[in-house]
Design a protein around this motif. Structure first.
Motif, PDB file in Angstrom:
ATOM      1  N   VAL A   1       0.833  -1.199   0.000  1.00 54.45           N
ATOM      2  CA  VAL A   1       0.000   0.000   0.000  1.00 54.45           C
ATOM      3  C   VAL A   1       0.869   1.251   0.000  1.00 54.45           C
ATOM      4  CG1 VAL A   1      -1.773   1.258   1.278  1.00 54.45           C
ATOM      5  CG2 VAL A   1      -1.865  -1.226   1.145  1.00 54.45           C
ATOM      6  N   ARG A   2       1.954   1.239   0.739  1.00 53.97           N
ATOM      7  CA  ARG A   2       2.821   2.418   0.800  1.00 53.97           C
ATOM      8  C   ARG A   2       3.437   2.708  -0.580  1.00 53.97           C
ATOM      9  NH1 ARG A   2       0.154   2.518   4.455  1.00 53.97           N
ATOM     10  NH2 ARG A   2       0.637   2.246   6.687  1.00 53.97           N
ATOM     11  N   GLU A   3       3.774   1.653  -1.340  1.00 52.92           N
ATOM     12  CA  GLU A   3       4.331   1.854  -2.689  1.00 52.92           C
ATOM     13  C   GLU A   3       3.301   2.455  -3.632  1.00 52.92           C
ATOM     14  OE1 GLU A   3       6.690  -0.700  -6.167  1.00 52.92           O
ATOM     15  OE2 GLU A   3       6.034  -1.675  -4.314  1.00 52.92           O
ATOM     16  N   VAL A   4       2.030   2.004  -3.528  1.00 54.00           N
ATOM     17  CA  VAL A   4       0.964   2.575  -4.358  1.00 54.00           C
ATOM     18  C   VAL A   4       0.787   4.047  -4.039  1.00 54.00           C
ATOM     19  CG1 VAL A   4      -1.526   2.545  -4.787  1.00 54.00           C
ATOM     20  CG2 VAL A   4      -0.267   0.402  -4.693  1.00 54.00           C
ATOM     21  N   GLU A   5       0.811   4.404  -2.789  1.00 52.30           N
ATOM     22  CA  GLU A   5       0.626   5.801  -2.396  1.00 52.30           C
ATOM     23  C   GLU A   5       1.724   6.682  -2.978  1.00 52.30           C
ATOM     24  OE1 GLU A   5       0.519   5.558   1.809  1.00 52.30           O
ATOM     25  OE2 GLU A   5      -1.604   4.974   1.911  1.00 52.30           O
ATOM     26  N   ALA A   6       2.948   6.188  -3.011  1.00 53.16           N
ATOM     27  CA  ALA A   6       4.054   6.975  -3.558  1.00 53.16           C
ATOM     28  C   ALA A   6       3.885   7.203  -5.063  1.00 53.16           C
ATOM     29  CB  ALA A   6       5.388   6.265  -3.266  1.00 53.16           C
ATOM     30  N   THR A   7       3.459   6.141  -5.813  1.00 50.22           N
ATOM     31  CA  THR A   7       3.269   6.265  -7.270  1.00 50.22           C
ATOM     32  C   THR A   7       2.134   7.237  -7.592  1.00 50.22           C
ATOM     33  OG1 THR A   7       4.025   3.976  -7.551  1.00 50.22           O
ATOM     34  CG2 THR A   7       2.825   4.994  -9.377  1.00 50.22           C
ATOM     35  N   VAL A   8       1.021   7.160  -6.885  1.00 47.26           N
ATOM     36  CA  VAL A   8      -0.124   8.041  -7.130  1.00 47.26           C
ATOM     37  C   VAL A   8       0.258   9.491  -6.878  1.00 47.26           C
ATOM     38  CG1 VAL A   8      -2.415   8.669  -6.269  1.00 47.26           C
ATOM     39  CG2 VAL A   8      -1.865   6.275  -6.708  1.00 47.26           C
ATOM     40  N   GLN A   9       1.028   9.727  -5.819  1.00 49.14           N
ATOM     41  CA  GLN A   9       1.419  11.094  -5.492  1.00 49.14           C
ATOM     42  C   GLN A   9       2.376  11.649  -6.558  1.00 49.14           C
ATOM     43  OE1 GLN A   9       3.235  11.463  -1.667  1.00 49.14           O
ATOM     44  NE2 GLN A   9       3.243  13.706  -1.693  1.00 49.14           N
ATOM     45  N   LYS A  10       3.247  10.808  -7.113  1.00 50.16           N
ATOM     46  CA  LYS A  10       4.215  11.261  -8.101  1.00 50.16           C
ATOM     47  C   LYS A  10       3.538  11.667  -9.403  1.00 50.16           C
ATOM     48  CE  LYS A  10       8.287   9.718 -10.671  1.00 50.16           C
ATOM     49  NZ  LYS A  10       9.262   8.612 -10.899  1.00 50.16           N
ATOM     50  N   TYR A  11       2.599  10.832  -9.908  1.00 47.44           N
ATOM     51  CA  TYR A  11       1.965  11.093 -11.211  1.00 47.44           C
ATOM     52  C   TYR A  11       0.587  11.746 -11.086  1.00 47.44           C
ATOM     53  CZ  TYR A  11       5.645   8.116 -13.068  1.00 47.44           C
ATOM     54  OH  TYR A  11       6.855   7.590 -13.408  1.00 47.44           O
ATOM     55  N   GLN A  12       0.173  12.055  -9.865  1.00 39.60           N
ATOM     56  CA  GLN A  12      -1.129  12.707  -9.635  1.00 39.60           C
ATOM     57  C   GLN A  12      -2.274  11.944 -10.335  1.00 39.60           C
ATOM     58  OE1 GLN A  12      -1.636  15.482  -7.596  1.00 39.60           O
ATOM     59  NE2 GLN A  12       0.497  14.989  -7.037  1.00 39.60           N
ATOM     60  N   VAL A  13      -2.367  10.666  -9.998  1.00 37.69           N
ATOM     61  CA  VAL A  13      -3.399   9.819 -10.615  1.00 37.69           C
ATOM     62  C   VAL A  13      -4.699   9.938  -9.785  1.00 37.69           C
ATOM     63  CG1 VAL A  13      -4.052   7.496 -11.298  1.00 37.69           C
ATOM     64  CG2 VAL A  13      -1.651   8.228 -11.447  1.00 37.69           C
ATOM     65  N   PRO A  14      -5.775  10.501 -10.353  1.00 39.87           N
ATOM     66  CA  PRO A  14      -7.025  10.616  -9.581  1.00 39.87           C
ATOM     67  C   PRO A  14      -7.613   9.223  -9.300  1.00 39.87           C
ATOM     68  CG  PRO A  14      -7.048  12.073 -11.506  1.00 39.87           C
ATOM     69  CD  PRO A  14      -5.893  11.133 -11.674  1.00 39.87           C
ATOM     70  N   GLY A  15      -8.000   8.981  -8.062  1.00 39.48           N
ATOM     71  CA  GLY A  15      -8.620   7.712  -7.706  1.00 39.48           C
ATOM     72  C   GLY A  15      -7.673   6.543  -7.711  1.00 39.48           C
ATOM     73  N   GLY A  16      -6.349   6.793  -7.769  1.00 37.18           N
ATOM     74  CA  GLY A  16      -5.396   5.698  -7.835  1.00 37.18           C
ATOM     75  C   GLY A  16      -5.303   4.910  -6.542  1.00 37.18           C
ATOM     76  N   LEU A  17      -5.701   5.519  -5.433  1.00 38.27           N
ATOM     77  CA  LEU A  17      -5.615   4.829  -4.158  1.00 38.27           C
ATOM     78  C   LEU A  17      -6.743   3.806  -3.986  1.00 38.27           C
ATOM     79  CD1 LEU A  17      -4.670   7.825  -1.819  1.00 38.27           C
ATOM     80  CD2 LEU A  17      -3.156   6.085  -2.778  1.00 38.27           C
ATOM     81  N   GLU A  18      -7.770   3.887  -4.785  1.00 39.23           N
ATOM     82  CA  GLU A  18      -8.893   2.956  -4.671  1.00 39.23           C
ATOM     83  C   GLU A  18      -8.512   1.627  -5.316  1.00 39.23           C
ATOM     84  OE1 GLU A  18     -12.374   4.623  -6.328  1.00 39.23           O
ATOM     85  OE2 GLU A  18     -12.348   6.417  -5.056  1.00 39.23           O
ATOM     86  N   ASN A  19      -8.666   0.563  -4.559  1.00 42.11           N
ATOM     87  CA  ASN A  19      -8.308  -0.761  -5.048  1.00 42.11           C
ATOM     88  C   ASN A  19      -9.547  -1.413  -5.661  1.00 42.11           C
ATOM     89  OD1 ASN A  19      -7.491  -3.459  -5.400  1.00 42.11           O
ATOM     90  ND2 ASN A  19      -6.072  -3.309  -3.681  1.00 42.11           N
ATOM     91  N   PRO A  20      -9.533  -1.687  -6.981  1.00 41.78           N
ATOM     92  CA  PRO A  20     -10.734  -2.260  -7.610  1.00 41.78           C
ATOM     93  C   PRO A  20     -10.952  -3.728  -7.295  1.00 41.78           C
ATOM     94  CG  PRO A  20      -8.970  -2.093  -9.212  1.00 41.78           C
ATOM     95  CD  PRO A  20      -8.442  -1.459  -7.955  1.00 41.78           C
ATOM     96  N   TYR A  21      -9.902  -4.376  -6.709  1.00 39.81           N
ATOM     97  CA  TYR A  21     -10.004  -5.812  -6.485  1.00 39.81           C
ATOM     98  C   TYR A  21     -10.482  -6.159  -5.082  1.00 39.81           C
ATOM     99  CZ  TYR A  21      -7.178  -5.735 -10.707  1.00 39.81           C
ATOM    100  OH  TYR A  21      -6.721  -5.499 -11.975  1.00 39.81           O
ATOM    101  N   THR A  22     -10.532  -5.182  -4.202  1.00 40.25           N
ATOM    102  CA  THR A  22     -10.958  -5.483  -2.833  1.00 40.25           C
ATOM    103  C   THR A  22     -11.423  -4.208  -2.156  1.00 40.25           C
ATOM    104  OG1 THR A  22     -10.254  -6.374  -0.703  1.00 40.25           O
ATOM    105  CG2 THR A  22      -8.626  -5.129  -1.934  1.00 40.25           C
ATOM    106  N   THR A  23     -12.257  -4.397  -1.160  1.00 37.23           N
ATOM    107  CA  THR A  23     -12.726  -3.245  -0.366  1.00 37.23           C
ATOM    108  C   THR A  23     -11.874  -3.072   0.884  1.00 37.23           C
ATOM    109  OG1 THR A  23     -14.298  -4.677   0.776  1.00 37.23           O
ATOM    110  CG2 THR A  23     -15.097  -3.516  -1.181  1.00 37.23           C
ATOM    111  N   LEU A  24     -10.931  -3.984   1.087  1.00 34.68           N
ATOM    112  CA  LEU A  24     -10.065  -3.892   2.260  1.00 34.68           C
ATOM    113  C   LEU A  24      -9.041  -2.774   2.085  1.00 34.68           C
ATOM    114  CD1 LEU A  24      -9.345  -7.683   2.884  1.00 34.68           C
ATOM    115  CD2 LEU A  24     -10.810  -6.184   4.255  1.00 34.68           C
ATOM    116  N   THR A  25      -8.691  -2.157   3.227  1.00 34.77           N
ATOM    117  CA  THR A  25      -7.658  -1.130   3.221  1.00 34.77           C
ATOM    118  C   THR A  25      -6.605  -1.495   4.260  1.00 34.77           C
ATOM    119  OG1 THR A  25      -8.759   0.227   4.892  1.00 34.77           O
ATOM    120  CG2 THR A  25      -9.372   0.599   2.574  1.00 34.77           C
ATOM    121  N   ALA A  26      -5.451  -0.797   4.153  1.00 41.24           N
ATOM    122  CA  ALA A  26      -4.378  -1.032   5.129  1.00 41.24           C
ATOM    123  C   ALA A  26      -4.839  -0.661   6.533  1.00 41.24           C
ATOM    124  CB  ALA A  26      -3.132  -0.231   4.736  1.00 41.24           C
ATOM    125  N   ASN A  27      -5.674   0.371   6.650  1.00 46.43           N
ATOM    126  CA  ASN A  27      -6.182   0.770   7.963  1.00 46.43           C
ATOM    127  C   ASN A  27      -7.048  -0.334   8.576  1.00 46.43           C
ATOM    128  OD1 ASN A  27      -4.893   3.235   7.787  1.00 46.43           O
ATOM    129  ND2 ASN A  27      -6.676   4.251   6.828  1.00 46.43           N
TER     130      ASN A  27
END
Length: 827
Positions: free
Chosen positions: A507-533
């Motif tokens: 999850v931490r790696e995904v957050e870094a990539t989304v922040q770098k390329y400013q991908v809207p909605g990139g943090l939402e995981n389409p394969y699961t509703t589970l989150t790191a929290n």
């Protein structure tokens, strides 16, 4: 002869003046000859009979004279005189209420018909509305008085005779009514003359109306033709197909709506003209000559010119349409292809310039890329249509189409837009490829997280449920098993912590990539509703629940150790009480079978058992206290004993009930034995037979068992229909409530009555008869004298009054009372 001169208006020969018989006969013959000369046949009427005063002949001759000279001249629609006079009366009185002339006798009895005839011709003489059908005498007198005073018609009829006679004389009424006809004949002739004049005038007015209508219709039709001709002869147009089509539609409207009424008008005009000429010819009038220019031939010529103009106008419209249709076809083809192209391009520039893919997820982006590839293919296919549009526009310019300016302008817009679409398509393809690369990297990380997070989350959920599970145990073995399983679980927590840190790192790696390329909605995981929290929170919960579970299991262990001690205490006491209750129950049952000594011995032993049972009650109470501790500890099973508190309570209550029931049965048997005089041997025989057929030792017999028992005791019950009836009668006695079973008490009572001598109602009646001194009734004083006070008062209160012969005041009916004692009456 005077009568004939008056009624005929003619002069007869001079009569003979002598008084002799032959003079009279000669004068009568002169009258008869005059009648015969008028065409009247006289049958069986001779001068001698009339001179001799023959009343019937004289009346007949008078009626013949009246009929010939006063009635026969009446003529209505070629009917006979009588029928014509009746029809005349019916027509004249038809408008009047309460008047219905059907004959010359009953129809005139109430006088309203006479009054109606006068009022119809002279309404000034009678107020008909004041007359009533209920006053026939007044109506008749009014009619006769007015006719005599104003019409010179003498009173030929008597009102009283008309009213009182069931059927008035028809000839007399006809004669009188004929006077009315002759009196009003002048008015009838005036009416006929007026009708003839009206008829002539009506024909003339109708002819004049037809002439005026012809003139009006002819003028209107010629004026319409005059106004229509310039429009049909016009050949002006705006040089467009729409303009010509409009003119053609106007012409069709003219032929469909405007001309048909004029065709009908022309036909009506000709019909009216022919009808008018026919009517004038039939009525001997001169032929009609229309005004100048409105002759039928003038109208026909104008109409023919109209039809020629219509034909010429229609041919011009069709040829003009064919000429413009060819040019309009090209314009429509250009418009059609341009419309299709513009519909296809509408929104395409906005679509290609859109940044919608910036908000898409990977699967949506791939779909957009496929859609863009399809658009590129479609764009290439539309190249041919753009070239066709340009070629058609060039041809329209060559043919000098009237609206070439708008065609050229539209063609230029289409070509400019086509160039822009090509450039935008290339730029969008490059942007889509770059976005796909970034989203694929994020998607791989999301997928890896989903694959590893789902099983770990399930493990966390199951672990949390196990750690907070509200377990229920009843034995030491069960709680020890739970403690061992918990120890094994704690040994696996180290590996679980490593898996948790690895999953959160994705999850931490995904957050870094989304922040770098400013991908809207990139943090939402389409394969699961589970989150790191979610995983972090659940992992924290598990680490806190483990020590809490240790404490809970140890508390339950101490509780089960205490319950085990309580089980042993209850089992030790229950294993003493249960067998004791069973032994006492067997002993009481054996006594209840009635095979151990006399009834007195059985009763004595049962009471001894009763005392022993009550003395044993403290043991039950002690067991109840231990059972209370069992319930408080929620102990439901006890492997150390087969007895429960409920079974012991039921056994204790059944023991007490069995003792009390057997004591009651033995006491009843002693009472029966002593009152009925049966021996102990008989009683034992009855008990032995009953017990033999009571296989289940329930203390009761089914109907078939009861029948077998009776047969074993020597009671004869036939196997035929009568035997069945007798057995059913016995069952009604021993089982009055139809329970389907026979108890020993009822069985004993029946056998006692069958084998001993008992009091009957007849014996009691004989006893009362002795106390009453052979009287059919007994007095209260006699009862008080012979019986104890309480029994005497019992009889006095319940005996009904005696109502038989020779009854005295206070007499009581001891017979009804006795039969009631044994249930043999309704008392």
């Amino acid at each position: 002869m005077l009568l004939l001169e008056v009624i005929s208006g003619e002069t007869l020969p001079k009569p003979d003046r002598g008084k002799m018989r032959f003079h009279k006969i000669a004068n009568v013959n002169k009258a008869l000859d005059f009648i015969a000369s008028k065409g009247v046949k006289l049958v069986s009427i001779g001068a001698e009979e009339i001179v001799d005063g023959n009343l019937k002949m004289t009346l007949g001759m008078i009626w013949t004279i009246i009929l010939r000279f006063a009635i026969q001249d009446i003529s209505v629609e070629e009917m006979t005189a009588k029928e014509g006079l009746l029809l005349w009366c019916q027509r004249k009185t038809a408008p009047y209420k309460n008047v219905n002339v059907q004959n010359f006798h009953l129809s005139f009895k109430d006088g309203l018909a006479f009054c109606a005839l006068i009022h119809r011709h002279r309404p000034d003489l009678i107020d008909y509305n004041k007359l009533s059908k209920d006053n026939p005498l007044e109506n008749l007198n009014t009619a006769f008085d007015v006719a005599e005073k104003y019409l010179d018609i003498p009173r030929m009829l008597d009102p009283d005779d008309l009213i009182n006679t069931p059927k008035p004389d028809e000839r007399a009424i006809m004669t009188y009514v004929s006077c009315y006809y002759h009196a009003f004949q002048g008015a009838q002739q005036a009416e006929t003359a007026a009708n003839r004049i009206c008829k002539v005038l009506k024909v003339n007015q109708e002819n004049e109306r037809l002439m005026e209508e012809y003139e009006r219709l002819a003028s209107d039709l010629l004026e319409w033709i005059r106004r229509t001709m310039p429009w049909l002869n016009s050949r002006q147009t705006d040089n467009s197909l729409a303009g010509v089509q409009k003119k053609l539609e106007e012409y069709r409207t003219y032929r469909r709506k405007h001309k048909p009424p004029r065709v009908e008008q022309k036909a009506k005009l000709e019909t009216n003209f022919n009808t008018l000429q026919t009517k004038l010819r039939l009525s001997n009038r001169p032929a009609y000559m229309p005004t100048e220019g409105k002759m039928v031939s003038d109208i026909a010529n104008a109409w023919k010119g109209l039809e020629l103009s219509e034909k010429s106008f229609e041919e011009w419209l069709l040829s003009e349409m064919m000429r413009l249709e060819r040019l309009e076809h090209l314009a429509q083809k250009f418009k059609h292809k341009a419309d299709i192209h513009e519909d296809w391009t509408r929104g395409k520039e906005e679509m290609l310039q859109s940044q919608d893919f910036r908000q898409c997820k990977l699967n949506e982006l791939k779909a957009l890329k496929k859609k863009h590839e399809a658009f590129e293919s479609d764009l290439a296919a539309h190249q041919d249509r753009v070239e066709q549009i340009a070629a058609i526009a060039q041809e329209l310019n060559t043919l000098e189409y009237h609206d070439s300016a708008s065609v050229n302008s539209r063609c230029q817009r289409i070509c400019d837009q086509w160039d822009r679409l090509g450039n935008l398509t290339q730029r969008r393809r490059q942007a889509l490829d770059e976005a796909e690369r970034i989203l694929e990297k994020i998607d791989i990380l999301h997928l890896e997280f989903a694959k590893r997070a789902a099983p770990f989350n399930n493990w966390l959920d199951g672990t949390r449920e196990d750690l907070v599970d509200m377990f229920i145990v009843h034995t030491m073995e069960e709680i020890q098993g739970l403690i061992d399983a918990h120890s094994q679980f704690k040994a696996t927590l180290g590996e679980a912590d490593k898996e948790y840190n690895s999953i959160v790192g994705l999850v931490r790696e995904v957050e870094a990539t989304v922040q770098k390329y400013q991908v809207p909605g990139g943090l939402e995981n389409p394969y699961t509703t589970l989150t790191a929290n979610d995983l972090t929170k659940k992992w924290s919960d598990v680490r806190q629940l483990v020590p809490q579970r240790d404490q809970t299991l140890q508390a339950e262990l101490r509780k089960q150790q205490n319950n085990e001690m309580v089980r042993r205490q209850f089992a030790e006491k229950a294993n003493q009480v249960g067998p004791w209750i069973e032994r006492q129950m067997d002993a009481v049952t054996a006594i209840g079978m009635g095979l151990q000594g006399s009834l007195e011995d059985q009763l004595h032993r049962l009471k001894e058992y009763e005392q022993g049972v009550y003395a044993y009650k403290p043991h039950i109470e002690e067991l109840e206290k231990i059972h209370q501790a069992v319930q408080e500890g929620m102990i439901f099973e006890n492997r150390y004993t087969q007895y429960t508190m409920e079974t012991l309570r039921v056994g204790w209550e059944q023991l007490l009930t069995s003792i009390n029931r057997n004591i009651n049965e033995v006491e009843n048997q002693i009472l029966t034995r002593d009152s009925k005089g049966i021996t102990q041997d008989q009683l034992n025989e009855f008990r032995s037979s009953f017990n033999h057929f009571d296989k289940n030792r329930t203390g009761r017999l089914a109907p078939e068992e009861f029948k077998s028992c009776l047969v074993s005791l020597g009671y004869s019950i036939g196997k035929d229909r009568q035997g069945e009836i007798d057995f059913q009668r016995i069952l009604a006695v021993v089982d009055p409530n139809s329970t389907g079973y026979v108890h020993f008490d009822a069985f004993l009572d029946f056998m006692t009555r069958e084998t001993t001598d008992t009091d009957t109602a007849e014996q009691v009646i004989d006893s009362f008869r002795i106390l009453a001194g052979d009287k059919p009734y007994i007095l209260p004083d006699e009862l008080r004298r012979e019986l104890p006070p309480d029994q005497a008062e019992y009889c006095i209160q319940r005996m009904p009054p005696y109502k038989g012969p020779n009854a005295v005041p206070g007499a009581l009916d001891y017979m009804s009372f006795s039969t009631a004692l044994y249930g043999e009456s309704d008392l």
